[in-house]
Motif scaffolding. Structure first.
Motif, mmCIF file in Angstrom:
data_model
loop_
_atom_site.group_PDB
_atom_site.id
_atom_site.type_symbol
_atom_site.label_atom_id
_atom_site.label_comp_id
_atom_site.label_asym_id
_atom_site.label_seq_id
_atom_site.Cartn_x
_atom_site.Cartn_y
_atom_site.Cartn_z
ATOM 1 N N ALA A 156 21.222 69.729 26.057
ATOM 2 C CA ALA A 156 22.678 69.655 26.028
ATOM 3 C C ALA A 156 23.218 69.420 27.412
ATOM 4 O O ALA A 156 22.713 69.931 28.391
ATOM 5 C CB ALA A 156 23.243 70.957 25.455
ATOM 6 N N ALA A 157 24.287 68.654 27.479
ATOM 7 C CA ALA A 157 24.880 68.351 28.781
ATOM 8 C C ALA A 157 25.321 69.631 29.440
ATOM 9 O O ALA A 157 25.985 70.472 28.852
ATOM 10 C CB ALA A 157 26.074 67.415 28.590
ATOM 11 N N GLY A 158 24.929 69.748 30.706
ATOM 12 C CA GLY A 158 25.334 70.896 31.485
ATOM 13 C C GLY A 158 24.502 72.127 31.238
ATOM 14 O O GLY A 158 24.749 73.162 31.846
ATOM 15 N N ALA A 159 23.535 72.089 30.326
ATOM 16 C CA ALA A 159 22.714 73.266 30.095
ATOM 17 C C ALA A 159 21.920 73.586 31.327
ATOM 18 O O ALA A 159 21.289 72.738 31.903
ATOM 19 C CB ALA A 159 21.782 73.020 28.909
ATOM 20 N N SER A 160 21.949 74.827 31.726
ATOM 21 C CA SER A 160 21.277 75.169 32.976
ATOM 22 C C SER A 160 19.838 75.511 32.762
ATOM 23 O O SER A 160 19.004 75.151 33.576
ATOM 24 C CB SER A 160 21.998 76.334 33.655
ATOM 25 O OG SER A 160 22.052 77.436 32.801
ATOM 26 N N ALA A 161 19.476 76.221 31.672
ATOM 27 C CA ALA A 161 18.078 76.567 31.513
ATOM 28 C C ALA A 161 17.882 77.583 30.415
ATOM 29 O O ALA A 161 18.818 78.173 29.898
ATOM 30 C CB ALA A 161 17.527 77.140 32.787
ATOM 31 N N ASP A 162 16.640 77.788 30.099
ATOM 32 C CA ASP A 162 16.245 78.903 29.244
ATOM 33 C C ASP A 162 16.016 80.096 30.158
ATOM 34 O O ASP A 162 15.112 80.133 30.947
ATOM 35 C CB ASP A 162 14.972 78.527 28.494
ATOM 36 C CG ASP A 162 14.409 79.671 27.686
ATOM 37 O OD1 ASP A 162 15.041 80.737 27.669
ATOM 38 O OD2 ASP A 162 13.351 79.478 27.075
ATOM 39 N N ALA A 163 16.859 81.088 30.032
ATOM 40 C CA ALA A 163 16.805 82.216 30.975
ATOM 41 C C ALA A 163 15.523 83.035 30.827
ATOM 42 O O ALA A 163 15.180 83.793 31.717
ATOM 43 C CB ALA A 163 18.022 83.125 30.757
ATOM 44 N N GLU A 164 14.847 82.882 29.682
ATOM 45 C CA GLU A 164 13.680 83.728 29.457
ATOM 46 C C GLU A 164 12.413 83.160 30.078
ATOM 47 O O GLU A 164 11.548 83.908 30.515
ATOM 48 C CB GLU A 164 13.462 83.889 27.939
ATOM 49 C CG GLU A 164 14.596 84.601 27.237
ATOM 50 C CD GLU A 164 14.717 86.030 27.676
ATOM 51 O OE1 GLU A 164 15.847 86.508 27.773
ATOM 52 O OE2 GLU A 164 13.679 86.658 27.921
ATOM 53 N N GLY A 222 29.536 64.970 32.828
ATOM 54 C CA GLY A 222 29.377 66.131 31.951
ATOM 55 C C GLY A 222 28.384 67.161 32.452
ATOM 56 O O GLY A 222 28.222 68.213 31.828
ATOM 57 N N ARG A 223 27.737 66.878 33.562
ATOM 58 C CA ARG A 223 26.746 67.800 34.139
ATOM 59 C C ARG A 223 27.188 68.147 35.564
ATOM 60 O O ARG A 223 26.970 67.363 36.490
ATOM 61 C CB ARG A 223 25.366 67.157 34.149
ATOM 62 C CG ARG A 223 24.883 66.727 32.765
ATOM 63 C CD ARG A 223 23.579 65.957 32.840
ATOM 64 N NE ARG A 223 23.230 65.385 31.554
ATOM 65 C CZ ARG A 223 22.495 65.988 30.628
ATOM 66 N NH1 ARG A 223 22.017 67.193 30.858
ATOM 67 N NH2 ARG A 223 22.222 65.391 29.483
ATOM 68 N N PRO A 224 27.799 69.307 35.772
ATOM 69 C CA PRO A 224 28.318 69.644 37.106
ATOM 70 C C PRO A 224 27.261 69.577 38.203
ATOM 71 O O PRO A 224 27.561 69.147 39.325
ATOM 72 C CB PRO A 224 28.858 71.065 36.922
ATOM 73 C CG PRO A 224 29.205 71.148 35.468
ATOM 74 C CD PRO A 224 28.164 70.322 34.758
ATOM 75 N N TRP A 225 26.025 69.995 37.905
ATOM 76 C CA TRP A 225 24.982 69.942 38.936
ATOM 77 C C TRP A 225 24.711 68.513 39.376
ATOM 78 O O TRP A 225 24.420 68.253 40.551
ATOM 79 C CB TRP A 225 23.690 70.577 38.418
ATOM 80 C CG TRP A 225 23.086 69.922 37.210
ATOM 81 C CD1 TRP A 225 23.319 70.231 35.897
ATOM 82 C CD2 TRP A 225 22.156 68.828 37.191
ATOM 83 N NE1 TRP A 225 22.592 69.411 35.066
ATOM 84 C CE2 TRP A 225 21.869 68.546 35.826
ATOM 85 C CE3 TRP A 225 21.517 68.078 38.179
ATOM 86 C CZ2 TRP A 225 20.986 67.533 35.448
ATOM 87 C CZ3 TRP A 225 20.639 67.071 37.797
ATOM 88 C CH2 TRP A 225 20.385 66.803 36.451
ATOM 89 N N LEU A 226 24.845 67.567 38.445
ATOM 90 C CA LEU A 226 24.522 66.175 38.738
ATOM 91 C C LEU A 226 25.587 65.526 39.614
ATOM 92 O O LEU A 226 25.299 64.981 40.684
ATOM 93 C CB LEU A 226 24.340 65.419 37.424
ATOM 94 C CG LEU A 226 23.969 63.948 37.494
ATOM 95 C CD1 LEU A 226 22.749 63.718 38.373
ATOM 96 C CD2 LEU A 226 23.705 63.413 36.086
ATOM 97 N N TRP A 227 26.856 65.599 39.176
ATOM 98 C CA TRP A 227 27.879 64.930 39.978
ATOM 99 C C TRP A 227 28.114 65.637 41.303
ATOM 100 O O TRP A 227 28.464 65.003 42.309
ATOM 101 C CB TRP A 227 29.180 64.741 39.199
ATOM 102 C CG TRP A 227 29.920 65.967 38.726
ATOM 103 C CD1 TRP A 227 29.969 66.463 37.465
ATOM 104 C CD2 TRP A 227 30.745 66.835 39.523
ATOM 105 N NE1 TRP A 227 30.752 67.586 37.404
ATOM 106 C CE2 TRP A 227 31.248 67.829 38.654
ATOM 107 C CE3 TRP A 227 31.108 66.865 40.860
ATOM 108 C CZ2 TRP A 227 32.095 68.847 39.100
ATOM 109 C CZ3 TRP A 227 31.953 67.873 41.308
ATOM 110 C CH2 TRP A 227 32.436 68.851 40.435
#
Length: 435
Positions: free
Chosen positions: A420-428, A225-230
Protein backbone atom coordinates in the motif's frame (compact mmCIF):
# COMPACT_ATOMS: atom_id res chain seq x y z
CA UNK A 1 26.91 -40.75 -13.91
CA UNK A 2 27.02 -37.10 -12.79
CA UNK A 3 30.33 -35.37 -13.21
CA UNK A 4 31.75 -34.12 -9.89
CA UNK A 5 32.78 -30.91 -11.64
CA UNK A 6 29.19 -29.93 -12.46
CA UNK A 7 28.20 -28.71 -8.97
CA UNK A 8 31.36 -26.62 -8.81
CA UNK A 9 30.53 -24.96 -12.14
CA UNK A 10 27.03 -24.12 -10.93
CA UNK A 11 28.37 -22.70 -7.69
CA UNK A 12 30.56 -20.12 -9.41
CA UNK A 13 27.61 -17.76 -9.78
CA UNK A 14 25.23 -17.10 -6.86
CA UNK A 15 21.68 -18.26 -7.51
CA UNK A 16 20.39 -14.69 -7.21
CA UNK A 17 22.71 -13.49 -10.00
CA UNK A 18 20.47 -14.67 -12.81
CA UNK A 19 20.85 -14.17 -16.53
CA UNK A 20 19.33 -10.69 -16.66
CA UNK A 21 21.30 -9.47 -13.67
CA UNK A 22 24.55 -10.80 -15.12
CA UNK A 23 23.90 -9.24 -18.54
CA UNK A 24 22.97 -5.89 -16.97
CA UNK A 25 26.08 -5.87 -14.81
CA UNK A 26 28.41 -6.80 -17.66
CA UNK A 27 26.88 -4.19 -19.98
CA UNK A 28 27.10 -1.49 -17.31
CA UNK A 29 30.78 -2.24 -16.70
CA UNK A 30 31.45 -1.83 -20.42
CA UNK A 31 29.56 1.47 -20.76
CA UNK A 32 31.07 2.92 -17.57
CA UNK A 33 34.57 2.10 -18.77
CA UNK A 34 33.87 4.00 -21.98
CA UNK A 35 31.73 6.87 -20.72
CA UNK A 36 33.91 8.10 -17.88
CA UNK A 37 36.89 8.35 -20.17
CA UNK A 38 34.72 10.06 -22.79
CA UNK A 39 33.62 12.77 -20.35
CA UNK A 40 37.27 13.76 -19.92
CA UNK A 41 37.88 13.41 -23.66
CA UNK A 42 35.00 15.75 -24.52
CA UNK A 43 36.48 18.50 -22.34
CA UNK A 44 39.93 18.10 -23.90
CA UNK A 45 38.42 18.02 -27.40
CA UNK A 46 36.87 21.42 -26.74
CA UNK A 47 40.13 22.82 -25.39
CA UNK A 48 42.22 21.40 -28.24
CA UNK A 49 39.84 22.98 -30.76
CA UNK A 50 40.63 26.40 -29.30
CA UNK A 51 37.82 26.64 -26.75
CA UNK A 52 38.13 27.88 -23.18
CA UNK A 53 36.62 26.94 -19.84
CA UNK A 54 33.33 28.62 -20.75
CA UNK A 55 33.07 26.50 -23.89
CA UNK A 56 33.72 23.35 -21.84
CA UNK A 57 30.85 24.42 -19.60
CA UNK A 58 28.55 24.92 -22.60
CA UNK A 59 29.27 21.42 -23.89
CA UNK A 60 28.65 19.98 -20.41
CA UNK A 61 25.38 21.93 -20.15
CA UNK A 62 24.34 20.62 -23.58
CA UNK A 63 24.51 17.10 -22.12
CA UNK A 64 22.61 17.96 -18.94
CA UNK A 65 19.75 20.00 -20.39
CA UNK A 66 18.12 17.23 -22.49
CA UNK A 67 18.66 14.85 -19.58
CA UNK A 68 16.46 17.11 -17.44
CA UNK A 69 13.93 17.76 -20.21
CA UNK A 70 13.32 14.16 -21.29
CA UNK A 71 13.76 12.08 -18.12
CA UNK A 72 10.08 11.98 -17.18
CA UNK A 73 9.04 11.12 -20.73
CA UNK A 74 11.73 8.43 -20.79
CA UNK A 75 10.36 6.91 -17.61
CA UNK A 76 6.80 6.79 -18.94
CA UNK A 77 7.94 5.18 -22.21
CA UNK A 78 10.08 2.62 -20.36
CA UNK A 79 7.03 1.44 -18.39
CA UNK A 80 4.94 1.33 -21.59
CA UNK A 81 7.37 -0.48 -23.93
CA UNK A 82 9.67 -3.45 -23.21
CA UNK A 83 12.46 -1.88 -21.19
CA UNK A 84 15.28 -3.71 -22.92
CA UNK A 85 14.19 -2.27 -26.27
CA UNK A 86 14.27 1.25 -24.87
CA UNK A 87 17.75 0.56 -23.48
CA UNK A 88 19.04 -0.82 -26.79
CA UNK A 89 17.59 2.11 -28.75
CA UNK A 90 19.18 4.59 -26.33
CA UNK A 91 22.53 2.79 -26.60
CA UNK A 92 22.27 2.97 -30.39
CA UNK A 93 21.69 6.73 -30.24
CA UNK A 94 24.65 7.13 -27.87
CA UNK A 95 26.82 5.00 -30.14
CA UNK A 96 25.99 7.07 -33.23
CA UNK A 97 26.43 10.43 -31.47
CA UNK A 98 29.78 9.47 -29.91
CA UNK A 99 31.03 7.98 -33.17
CA UNK A 100 30.15 11.20 -35.02
CA UNK A 101 31.87 13.22 -32.26
CA UNK A 102 34.97 11.04 -32.64
CA UNK A 103 35.03 11.49 -36.42
CA UNK A 104 34.76 15.28 -36.04
CA UNK A 105 37.63 15.40 -33.56
CA UNK A 106 39.86 13.03 -35.53
CA UNK A 107 39.16 14.94 -38.76
CA UNK A 108 40.26 18.16 -37.06
CA UNK A 109 38.66 21.55 -36.34
CA UNK A 110 35.30 20.56 -34.81
CA UNK A 111 32.96 23.50 -34.26
CA UNK A 112 31.53 24.30 -30.85
CA UNK A 113 27.92 24.03 -32.05
CA UNK A 114 28.63 20.61 -33.54
CA UNK A 115 30.11 19.33 -30.29
CA UNK A 116 27.17 20.75 -28.33
CA UNK A 117 24.62 19.16 -30.68
CA UNK A 118 26.24 15.72 -30.52
CA UNK A 119 26.63 15.92 -26.76
CA UNK A 120 22.95 16.89 -26.49
CA UNK A 121 22.05 13.74 -28.45
CA UNK A 122 24.09 11.71 -25.98
CA UNK A 123 22.25 13.34 -23.07
CA UNK A 124 18.91 12.58 -24.74
CA UNK A 125 19.87 8.93 -25.01
CA UNK A 126 20.74 8.86 -21.32
CA UNK A 127 17.38 10.44 -20.43
CA UNK A 128 15.57 7.48 -21.99
CA UNK A 129 18.12 4.90 -20.90
CA UNK A 130 18.41 5.66 -17.17
CA UNK A 131 14.79 5.00 -16.08
CA UNK A 132 14.56 1.90 -18.29
CA UNK A 133 17.85 0.55 -16.95
CA UNK A 134 16.94 1.10 -13.31
CA UNK A 135 13.52 -0.44 -13.82
CA UNK A 136 15.11 -3.45 -15.50
CA UNK A 137 17.64 -3.85 -12.70
CA UNK A 138 14.96 -3.60 -10.01
CA UNK A 139 12.96 -6.35 -11.74
CA UNK A 140 15.98 -8.64 -12.19
CA UNK A 141 16.48 -9.73 -8.57
CA UNK A 142 14.33 -11.17 -5.80
CA UNK A 143 13.58 -9.13 -2.70
CA UNK A 144 15.44 -11.54 -0.44
CA UNK A 145 18.74 -10.91 -2.22
CA UNK A 146 18.16 -7.33 -3.38
CA UNK A 147 20.56 -5.69 -0.92
CA UNK A 148 23.53 -7.84 -1.96
CA UNK A 149 22.66 -7.68 -5.66
CA UNK A 150 22.41 -3.89 -5.71
CA UNK A 151 25.62 -3.53 -3.68
CA UNK A 152 27.53 -5.77 -6.10
CA UNK A 153 26.09 -3.95 -9.11
CA UNK A 154 27.08 -0.54 -7.72
CA UNK A 155 30.53 -1.83 -6.80
CA UNK A 156 31.04 -3.01 -10.38
CA UNK A 157 29.85 0.32 -11.77
CA UNK A 158 32.07 2.39 -9.48
CA UNK A 159 35.08 0.22 -10.21
CA UNK A 160 34.49 0.59 -13.94
CA UNK A 161 34.04 4.34 -13.58
CA UNK A 162 37.35 4.71 -11.75
CA UNK A 163 39.12 2.48 -14.25
CA UNK A 164 37.47 4.23 -17.19
CA UNK A 165 38.55 7.68 -16.01
CA UNK A 166 42.13 6.49 -15.45
CA UNK A 167 42.27 4.64 -18.78
CA UNK A 168 40.66 7.56 -20.59
CA UNK A 169 43.18 10.02 -19.18
CA UNK A 170 46.07 7.81 -20.22
CA UNK A 171 44.64 7.33 -23.72
CA UNK A 172 44.08 11.07 -24.19
CA UNK A 173 47.73 11.68 -23.36
CA UNK A 174 48.86 8.88 -25.70
CA UNK A 175 46.56 9.07 -28.75
CA UNK A 176 44.28 12.08 -28.22
CA UNK A 177 40.62 12.55 -27.24
CA UNK A 178 39.16 11.47 -30.58
CA UNK A 179 40.15 7.84 -30.12
CA UNK A 180 38.72 7.81 -26.58
CA UNK A 181 35.38 8.98 -27.99
CA UNK A 182 35.61 6.22 -30.62
CA UNK A 183 36.18 3.63 -27.90
CA UNK A 184 33.12 4.96 -26.07
CA UNK A 185 31.02 4.53 -29.22
CA UNK A 186 32.22 0.93 -29.53
CA UNK A 187 31.42 0.33 -25.85
CA UNK A 188 27.83 1.52 -26.39
CA UNK A 189 27.52 -0.81 -29.38
CA UNK A 190 28.77 -3.83 -27.42
CA UNK A 191 26.66 -3.04 -24.35
CA UNK A 192 23.57 -2.57 -26.52
CA UNK A 193 24.17 -5.97 -28.10
CA UNK A 194 24.32 -7.58 -24.65
CA UNK A 195 21.15 -5.81 -23.51
CA UNK A 196 19.29 -7.09 -26.59
CA UNK A 197 19.47 -10.56 -24.99
CA UNK A 198 17.66 -9.54 -21.81
CA UNK A 199 14.63 -11.70 -21.03
CA UNK A 200 11.42 -9.80 -20.26
CA UNK A 201 9.08 -12.81 -20.34
CA UNK A 202 8.72 -12.69 -16.54
CA UNK A 203 7.41 -9.11 -16.65
CA UNK A 204 3.60 -9.02 -16.97
CA UNK A 205 2.31 -7.37 -20.13
CA UNK A 206 1.02 -3.89 -19.41
CA UNK A 207 -2.68 -3.48 -20.02
CA UNK A 208 -4.09 -0.77 -22.25
CA UNK A 209 -4.13 2.56 -20.50
CA UNK A 210 -4.19 6.27 -21.16
CA UNK A 211 -1.69 8.33 -23.07
CA UNK A 212 1.71 9.62 -22.10
CA UNK A 213 0.34 12.37 -19.84
CA UNK A 214 -1.81 9.83 -18.03
CA UNK A 215 1.29 7.70 -17.46
CA UNK A 216 3.16 10.70 -16.08
CA UNK A 217 0.27 11.52 -13.74
CA UNK A 218 0.15 7.91 -12.62
CA UNK A 219 3.87 7.99 -11.84
CA UNK A 220 3.49 11.24 -9.93
CA UNK A 221 0.66 9.74 -7.84
CA UNK A 222 3.01 6.89 -6.95
CA UNK A 223 5.65 9.39 -5.79
CA UNK A 224 3.42 11.93 -4.09
CA UNK A 225 1.45 9.23 -2.26
CA UNK A 226 4.57 8.05 -0.42
CA UNK A 227 5.96 10.74 1.92
CA UNK A 228 9.31 8.95 2.30
CA UNK A 229 9.75 8.93 -1.47
CA UNK A 230 9.01 12.55 -2.34
CA UNK A 231 10.78 13.82 0.77
CA UNK A 232 14.05 12.10 -0.13
CA UNK A 233 13.78 13.08 -3.80
CA UNK A 234 13.33 16.71 -2.68
CA UNK A 235 16.25 16.35 -0.25
CA UNK A 236 18.56 15.08 -2.98
CA UNK A 237 17.58 17.82 -5.39
CA UNK A 238 19.39 20.14 -2.95
CA UNK A 239 22.14 17.74 -1.86
CA UNK A 240 23.21 16.81 -5.40
CA UNK A 241 23.11 20.46 -6.47
CA UNK A 242 25.30 21.87 -3.70
CA UNK A 243 27.69 18.92 -3.56
CA UNK A 244 28.03 19.05 -7.34
CA UNK A 245 28.75 22.78 -7.27
CA UNK A 246 31.32 22.37 -4.49
CA UNK A 247 33.14 19.52 -6.22
CA UNK A 248 33.00 20.74 -9.83
CA UNK A 249 33.61 24.45 -9.23
CA UNK A 250 35.14 25.12 -5.82
CA UNK A 251 37.19 21.94 -5.42
CA UNK A 252 39.54 22.59 -8.36
CA UNK A 253 39.88 26.25 -7.36
CA UNK A 254 40.85 25.42 -3.78
CA UNK A 255 43.27 22.78 -5.02
CA UNK A 256 44.90 25.23 -7.42
CA UNK A 257 45.14 28.13 -4.96
CA UNK A 258 45.86 26.39 -1.66
CA UNK A 259 46.74 22.70 -2.07
CA UNK A 260 49.35 22.75 -4.81
CA UNK A 261 47.46 22.07 -8.04
CA UNK A 262 45.39 19.39 -9.74
CA UNK A 263 47.20 16.37 -8.28
CA UNK A 264 45.85 16.80 -4.71
CA UNK A 265 42.31 17.20 -6.00
CA UNK A 266 42.73 14.12 -8.18
CA UNK A 267 43.91 12.20 -5.11
CA UNK A 268 40.86 13.38 -3.15
CA UNK A 269 38.49 12.29 -5.91
CA UNK A 270 40.31 8.96 -6.10
CA UNK A 271 39.79 8.53 -2.36
CA UNK A 272 36.07 9.18 -2.83
CA UNK A 273 35.97 6.49 -5.52
CA UNK A 274 37.77 4.06 -3.23
CA UNK A 275 35.24 4.89 -0.52
CA UNK A 276 32.32 4.01 -2.78
CA UNK A 277 33.88 0.62 -3.48
CA UNK A 278 34.41 0.03 0.25
CA UNK A 279 30.82 1.08 0.95
CA UNK A 280 29.50 -1.34 -1.65
CA UNK A 281 31.53 -4.18 -0.10
CA UNK A 282 30.11 -3.24 3.32
CA UNK A 283 26.53 -3.32 1.99
CA UNK A 284 26.99 -6.80 0.55
CA UNK A 285 27.10 -8.00 4.15
CA UNK A 286 25.19 -5.39 6.16
CA UNK A 287 21.40 -5.29 5.86
CA UNK A 288 20.13 -2.45 8.05
CA UNK A 289 16.63 -3.19 9.31
CA UNK A 290 15.46 0.42 9.03
CA UNK A 291 16.52 1.02 5.47
CA UNK A 292 15.87 4.71 5.07
CA UNK A 293 16.88 5.72 8.59
CA UNK A 294 20.31 4.13 8.12
CA UNK A 295 20.61 5.59 4.63
CA UNK A 296 19.58 9.11 5.62
CA UNK A 297 21.93 9.22 8.61
CA UNK A 298 24.69 8.36 6.16
CA UNK A 299 23.91 11.44 4.06
CA UNK A 300 25.15 13.80 6.80
CA UNK A 301 28.85 13.06 6.03
CA UNK A 302 28.32 14.52 2.53
CA UNK A 303 28.53 17.91 4.25
CA UNK A 304 32.12 17.18 5.29
CA UNK A 305 33.95 17.60 1.93
CA UNK A 306 32.64 21.17 1.51
CA UNK A 307 33.68 21.96 5.08
CA UNK A 308 37.10 20.41 4.48
CA UNK A 309 37.56 22.61 1.39
CA UNK A 310 36.45 25.67 3.35
CA UNK A 311 39.12 25.20 6.04
CA UNK A 312 40.98 23.93 3.87
CA UNK A 313 42.35 20.66 5.20
CA UNK A 314 45.69 19.40 3.83
CA UNK A 315 45.55 16.80 1.08
CA UNK A 316 45.69 13.78 3.38
CA UNK A 317 42.86 15.10 5.56
CA UNK A 318 40.75 15.99 2.53
CA UNK A 319 41.30 12.53 1.06
CA UNK A 320 40.22 10.92 4.35
CA UNK A 321 37.03 13.01 4.41
CA UNK A 322 36.28 12.13 0.80
CA UNK A 323 36.84 8.43 1.49
CA UNK A 324 34.37 8.44 4.39
CA UNK A 325 31.77 10.32 2.35
CA UNK A 326 32.20 7.75 -0.44
CA UNK A 327 31.53 4.89 1.98
CA UNK A 328 28.44 6.52 3.46
CA UNK A 329 26.84 7.53 0.16
CA UNK A 330 26.97 3.87 -0.85
CA UNK A 331 25.11 2.91 2.31
CA UNK A 332 22.42 5.36 1.27
CA UNK A 333 22.47 4.28 -2.38
CA UNK A 334 22.00 0.56 -1.72
CA UNK A 335 19.39 1.20 0.98
CA UNK A 336 17.48 3.49 -1.36
CA UNK A 337 17.45 1.01 -4.23
CA UNK A 338 16.36 -1.76 -1.87
CA UNK A 339 13.49 0.41 -0.57
CA UNK A 340 12.32 1.21 -4.11
CA UNK A 341 12.51 -2.47 -5.08
CA UNK A 342 10.49 -3.44 -2.01
CA UNK A 343 7.81 -0.75 -2.08
CA UNK A 344 7.14 0.20 -5.71
CA UNK A 345 4.96 -1.93 -8.04
CA UNK A 346 6.96 -3.46 -10.88
CA UNK A 347 4.94 -1.79 -13.63
CA UNK A 348 5.82 1.65 -12.23
CA UNK A 349 9.54 1.11 -11.57
CA UNK A 350 10.74 3.23 -14.49
CA UNK A 351 8.34 6.14 -13.94
CA UNK A 352 9.27 6.40 -10.28
CA UNK A 353 12.95 6.11 -11.21
CA UNK A 354 12.48 8.95 -13.70
CA UNK A 355 11.05 11.25 -11.01
CA UNK A 356 13.93 10.24 -8.75
CA UNK A 357 16.52 11.03 -11.45
CA UNK A 358 14.74 14.27 -12.34
CA UNK A 359 14.80 15.44 -8.74
CA UNK A 360 18.49 14.62 -8.48
CA UNK A 361 19.65 16.53 -11.57
CA UNK A 362 17.09 19.31 -12.03
CA UNK A 363 18.85 21.87 -9.81
CA UNK A 364 22.42 20.88 -10.66
CA UNK A 365 22.85 23.17 -13.70
CA UNK A 366 21.48 26.13 -11.72
CA UNK A 367 23.75 25.42 -8.76
CA UNK A 368 26.89 25.18 -10.88
CA UNK A 369 25.90 28.35 -12.74
CA UNK A 370 25.39 30.24 -9.46
CA UNK A 371 28.59 28.97 -7.84
CA UNK A 372 30.71 31.72 -9.38
CA UNK A 373 28.35 34.60 -8.49
CA UNK A 374 27.98 33.19 -4.95
CA UNK A 375 31.76 33.21 -4.54
CA UNK A 376 31.91 36.83 -5.74
CA UNK A 377 29.08 37.90 -3.44
CA UNK A 378 29.99 36.05 -0.23
CA UNK A 379 33.51 34.69 -0.68
CA UNK A 380 34.61 31.15 -1.51
CA UNK A 381 34.98 29.99 2.07
CA UNK A 382 31.56 31.29 3.04
CA UNK A 383 29.99 29.70 -0.04
CA UNK A 384 31.52 26.34 0.87
CA UNK A 385 30.28 26.57 4.45
CA UNK A 386 26.85 27.37 2.97
CA UNK A 387 26.99 24.20 0.86
CA UNK A 388 27.83 22.18 3.94
CA UNK A 389 25.04 23.77 5.99
CA UNK A 390 22.43 23.10 3.31
CA UNK A 391 23.29 19.38 3.24
CA UNK A 392 22.88 19.18 7.02
CA UNK A 393 19.63 21.17 7.08
CA UNK A 394 17.74 19.28 4.35
CA UNK A 395 18.93 15.91 5.67
CA UNK A 396 17.82 16.76 9.20
CA UNK A 397 14.45 17.89 7.82
CA UNK A 398 13.88 14.51 6.13
CA UNK A 399 14.23 12.75 9.48
CA UNK A 400 11.00 14.45 10.60
CA UNK A 401 9.08 12.29 8.08
CA UNK A 402 7.82 9.25 10.06
CA UNK A 403 8.11 6.81 7.16
CA UNK A 404 11.77 7.71 6.68
CA UNK A 405 12.44 6.72 10.28
CA UNK A 406 10.18 3.67 10.33
CA UNK A 407 10.31 1.98 6.90
CA UNK A 408 11.79 -1.46 7.53
CA UNK A 409 13.08 -4.34 5.48
CA UNK A 410 10.98 -7.34 4.58
CA UNK A 411 13.04 -10.51 4.71
CA UNK A 412 11.05 -12.22 1.95
CA UNK A 413 9.66 -10.15 -0.87
CA UNK A 414 8.53 -10.99 -4.36
CA UNK A 415 10.16 -8.60 -6.82
CA UNK A 416 7.72 -5.95 -7.91
CA UNK A 417 5.25 -6.53 -5.10
CA UNK A 418 2.83 -3.71 -4.53
CA UNK A 419 2.50 -2.68 -0.89
CA UNK A 420 0.00 0.00 0.00
CA UNK A 421 1.15 3.49 -0.77
CA UNK A 422 2.89 5.03 2.17
CA UNK A 423 2.99 1.81 4.17
CA UNK A 424 5.99 1.96 6.39
CA UNK A 425 6.45 -1.66 7.39
CA UNK A 426 5.39 -4.72 9.27
CA UNK A 427 6.20 -3.72 12.82
CA UNK A 428 6.56 -7.33 13.93
CA UNK A 429 9.13 -8.67 11.48
CA UNK A 430 12.61 -7.71 10.30
CA UNK A 431 11.17 -5.83 7.28
CA UNK A 432 10.96 -2.00 6.01
CA UNK A 433 22.34 9.82 -6.09
CA UNK A 434 25.31 10.97 -6.18
CA UNK A 435 26.25 7.68 -5.84
Amino acid sequence: MTSPAAPRRRARRPEWAGRNYSLLTAASIITNLGSHGALIAAAFAVLESGGDGGDVGLVAAARTLPLVLFLLIGGAIADRLPRHRVMVAANALNCVSQAAFAVLVLAGDPQLWQMMALTALCGTGQAFFNPAAEGMLLSSVSGEHANRAFALFRMAMHGAAIGGAALGGAMIAAVGPGWVLAVDAAAFALAGALRAFLDVSHIPARGAGGGLLADLRDGWKEVSGRPWLWAIVAQFSVVVAVVGAAESVYGPLVAEDELGGAAPWGAALGAFGAGTLAGAVLMMRWKPRRLLLAGTLCVFPLAAPSAALAVPLPTLGLAAVMFVSGVTIEVFGVSWMTALHQEIPEDKFSRVSAYDWFGSVAMLPLATALAGPAESAFGRREALWGCSALVVLVTAAVLFVPDVRNLTRRTKQVAGASPAAGASADAEGPVGRLG
